[in-house]
Motif scaffolding. Structure first.
Motif, PDB file in Angstrom:
ATOM      1  N   ARG A 322       7.714   4.965  -4.579  1.00 53.97           N
ATOM      2  CA  ARG A 322       8.747   5.878  -4.075  1.00 53.97           C
ATOM      3  C   ARG A 322       8.484   6.258  -2.623  1.00 53.97           C
ATOM      4  N   LEU A 323       7.207   6.438  -2.288  1.00 52.94           N
ATOM      5  CA  LEU A 323       6.844   6.828  -0.930  1.00 52.94           C
ATOM      6  C   LEU A 323       6.653   5.626   0.001  1.00 52.94           C
ATOM      7  N   ARG A 324       6.708   4.420  -0.582  1.00 55.64           N
ATOM      8  CA  ARG A 324       6.539   3.177   0.189  1.00 55.64           C
ATOM      9  C   ARG A 324       5.256   3.214   1.017  1.00 55.64           C
ATOM     10  N   LEU A 325       4.164   3.592   0.360  1.00 59.69           N
ATOM     11  CA  LEU A 325       2.908   3.773   1.082  1.00 59.69           C
ATOM     12  C   LEU A 325       2.416   2.473   1.712  1.00 59.69           C
ATOM     13  N   ARG A 326       2.650   1.373   1.044  1.00 55.86           N
ATOM     14  CA  ARG A 326       2.148   0.096   1.566  1.00 55.86           C
ATOM     15  C   ARG A 326       2.869  -0.336   2.833  1.00 55.86           C
ATOM     16  N   GLU A 327       4.029   0.250   3.079  1.00 55.71           N
ATOM     17  CA  GLU A 327       4.777  -0.106   4.284  1.00 55.71           C
ATOM     18  C   GLU A 327       4.415   0.788   5.478  1.00 55.71           C
ATOM     19  N   LEU A 328       3.604   1.826   5.251  1.00 54.50           N
ATOM     20  CA  LEU A 328       3.261   2.762   6.305  1.00 54.50           C
ATOM     21  C   LEU A 328       2.097   2.240   7.136  1.00 54.50           C
ATOM     22  N   SER A 329       1.954   2.790   8.318  1.00 57.64           N
ATOM     23  CA  SER A 329       0.814   2.445   9.158  1.00 57.64           C
ATOM     24  C   SER A 329      -0.463   2.992   8.532  1.00 57.64           C
ATOM     25  N   GLU A 330      -1.597   2.462   8.977  1.00 57.76           N
ATOM     26  CA  GLU A 330      -2.879   2.913   8.432  1.00 57.76           C
ATOM     27  C   GLU A 330      -3.088   4.408   8.678  1.00 57.76           C
ATOM     28  N   ARG A 331      -2.656   4.887   9.828  1.00 60.12           N
ATOM     29  CA  ARG A 331      -2.808   6.310  10.150  1.00 60.12           C
ATOM     30  C   ARG A 331      -1.962   7.175   9.217  1.00 60.12           C
ATOM     31  N   GLN A 332      -0.746   6.730   8.921  1.00 67.72           N
ATOM     32  CA  GLN A 332       0.117   7.489   8.011  1.00 67.72           C
ATOM     33  C   GLN A 332      -0.444   7.464   6.594  1.00 67.72           C
ATOM     34  N   GLN A 333      -0.983   6.325   6.184  1.00 68.04           N
ATOM     35  CA  GLN A 333      -1.544   6.216   4.837  1.00 68.04           C
ATOM     36  C   GLN A 333      -2.733   7.157   4.647  1.00 68.04           C
ATOM     37  N   GLU A 334      -3.504   7.367   5.700  1.00 70.08           N
ATOM     38  CA  GLU A 334      -4.667   8.250   5.610  1.00 70.08           C
ATOM     39  C   GLU A 334      -4.262   9.710   5.376  1.00 70.08           C
ATOM     40  N   ARG A 335      -3.033  10.053   5.723  1.00 75.80           N
ATOM     41  CA  ARG A 335      -2.562  11.435   5.569  1.00 75.80           C
ATOM     42  C   ARG A 335      -2.289  11.778   4.102  1.00 75.80           C
ATOM     43  N   LEU A 336      -2.020  10.776   3.292  1.00 77.05           N
ATOM     44  CA  LEU A 336      -1.654  10.996   1.886  1.00 77.05           C
ATOM     45  C   LEU A 336      -2.565  10.188   0.981  1.00 77.05           C
ATOM     46  N   GLN A 337      -3.089  10.842  -0.036  1.00 71.37           N
ATOM     47  CA  GLN A 337      -3.986  10.189  -0.984  1.00 71.37           C
ATOM     48  C   GLN A 337      -3.496  10.462  -2.399  1.00 71.37           C
TER      49      GLN A 337
END
Length: 460
Positions: A322-337
């Motif tokens: 739903r959040l499309r985490l795999r499509e986000l940049s590495e920096r954006q992915q680090e913000r959400l766990q």
């Protein structure tokens, strides 16, 4: 193959009226490929169970020119699982045997037929082709609690693993009409096969059986595609018609009340407002589910660190999609766990955050487990702020489709009145060195309060 339907309401015997089948005798019906029998294996003052059992003629399945079996090899037409599994043939039998019940008509008990009632339905030997957890993906959004027991290939050889067949138990509070229609549609969807050729009138069957629930189902496209045997033109037509009906319904609702907004939106706004008041920069969404609140948190630039937890790995996978985490940049992915955890676990990974949110979570936990939840949240994690929301049981009387004494969701273990909630929250605040403030969420009624109640804890 067998389906059982159990009802445990104030007058369990009313199930016979709803199904239009007398509990005192066995009733049999001729099918094109065998016979269907309806009987009541359980009838007491507490519970009534009706069973639909099919006896199919394997030879008739072969000789009947209206039956289509996906014969890939010469013997497949003669040796297959169709006589023994709950598939589209069971749907056909339900449509014939429970035809009146599926229309929702019951002259003897019209109020009961129009009301959501507590039901438990078992489906035996259901063929499931697709991802693990497919039955839950299909039934849980409709309000069912799904218990799935996958059958082994051979009990004598456990090393062979599991088969594609499962026994399902569905528990929920729904109108019987809706329950039967949902099973009618979703049995062939789980199997991804039908025993007959799909004709043009199949779109009409799907729309009639899916009325009131399919257009808003998150897997609507998947369901339509499988039910219509992957016929692209028919699937497109069905989805277009459902979208038009949904738009028309929403337009009428908007015209009726221009100011109304869904309670889930008001609840999220109330939670976000509390987090902003407390200037929370790092937030844990405990019991995040499919990520509805996570999406709002992630869109808020004032929140730098977000953690979503859920006991279900499947829910976390859906949140990731739903959040499309795999499509986000590495920096954006680090913000959400996303972490697999439970509100009752002492989890060191959840310590040191500004705020923790339990939005519509506590009512899904058994009452005897609430001390463990309090110890994990207030005693171990110790966030500066805790936001808890839960239904207000007193307000349930204002929901016309909710039977007296029923819960808003089949998985709720309890629902508290305002005094119950305030007593529990005050006890936790005193025990764990917090203060607590109570707020209402949603439209306020002078007698029953608001539909949702919110507690804002602040660590002293």
């Amino acid at each position: 193959m067998l389906i059982t339907i159990s009802y445990s309401g104030p007058e369990p015997g009313d199930l016979g009226y709803l199904l239009h089948k007398h509990p005192g005798r066995v009733q049999s019906y001729d099918l094109s490929v065998g016979r269907a029998h309806v009987f009541y294996p359980e009838f007491s003052d507490e519970r009534c169970t009706a069973a639909l059992m099919l006896e199919l003629d394997a030879l008739e399945l072969v000789s009947n020119r209206h039956i289509r079996l996906d014969a890939r090899k010469s013997l497949d037409h003669y040796v297959n699982d169709r006589p023994y599994v709950s598939s589209s043939i069971m749907s056909m039998a339900m449509g014939k045997v429970f035809r009146t019940a599926m229309t929702g008509r019951c002259d003897s008990r019209p109020d009961l037929a129009a009301s959501a009632i507590p039901l438990e339905i078992t489906l035996s030997a259901v063929p499931v082709h697709g991802e693990v957890g497919l039955p839950a993906r299909l039934f849980e959004p409709l309000g069912w609690k799904v218990t799935e027991h996958r059958l082994p290939l051979d009990p004598a050889f456990p090393e062979w693993g599991d088969s594609n067949y499962v026994n399902l138990t569905l528990a929920g509070c729904l109108r019987l009409r809706d329950a039967l229609r949902q099973i009618y549609v979703l049995l062939p969807v789980m199997d991804d096969s039908k025993h007959y050729w799909v004709a043009d009138d199949e779109v009409g069957k799907l729309l009639r059986a899916g009325e009131r629930w399919l257009s808003t189902h998150p897997a609507r496209g998947f369901i339509s595609n499988r039910y219509l045997a992957h016929r692209r033109s028919m699937t497109t037509q069905a989805n277009l018609l459902m979208e038009n009906d949904q738009d028309a319904t929403q337009d009428k609702a908007a015209e009726a009340d221009q100011t109304s907004r869904p309670l889930k939106v008001l609840r999220t706004e109330a939670v976000m407002g509390a987090l902003h008041e407390e200037r929370a920069r790092s937030v844990v969404d405990m019991g995040c589910g499919e990520g509805a609140l996570l999406k709002i948190l992630f869109a808020d630039p004032t929140i730098s660190t977000i953690v979503g937890t859920d006991v279900s790995a499947q829910m976390l996978d859906r949140a990731e999609e739903r959040l499309r985490l795999r499509e986000l940049s590495e920096r954006q992915q680090e913000r959400l766990q996303l972490l697999q955890s439970s509100a009752t676990y002492l989890d060191d990974r959840l310590r040191g955050y500004d705020a923790m949110v339990l939005m519509e979570v506590i009512e899904h936990i058994d009452l005897e487990r609430l001390p463990a939840l309090a110890a994990a949240v207030f005693g171990h994690a110790q966030p500066k702020t805790v936001v808890v929301t839960t239904p207000n049981a007193e307000y349930n009387q204002l929901y016309p489709g909710l039977a007296c004494g029923s819960f808003r969701h089949a998985d709720h273990r309890f629902e508290w009145s305002r005094s119950d909630f305030q007593q529990w929250t005050s006890e936790q605040a005193a025990q764990w060195n917090y203060t607590v403030e109570h707020r209402g969420v949603g439209e306020h009624d002078d007698k029953f309060g608001t539909p949702t109640q919110l507690a804002l804890f602040r660590r002293v």
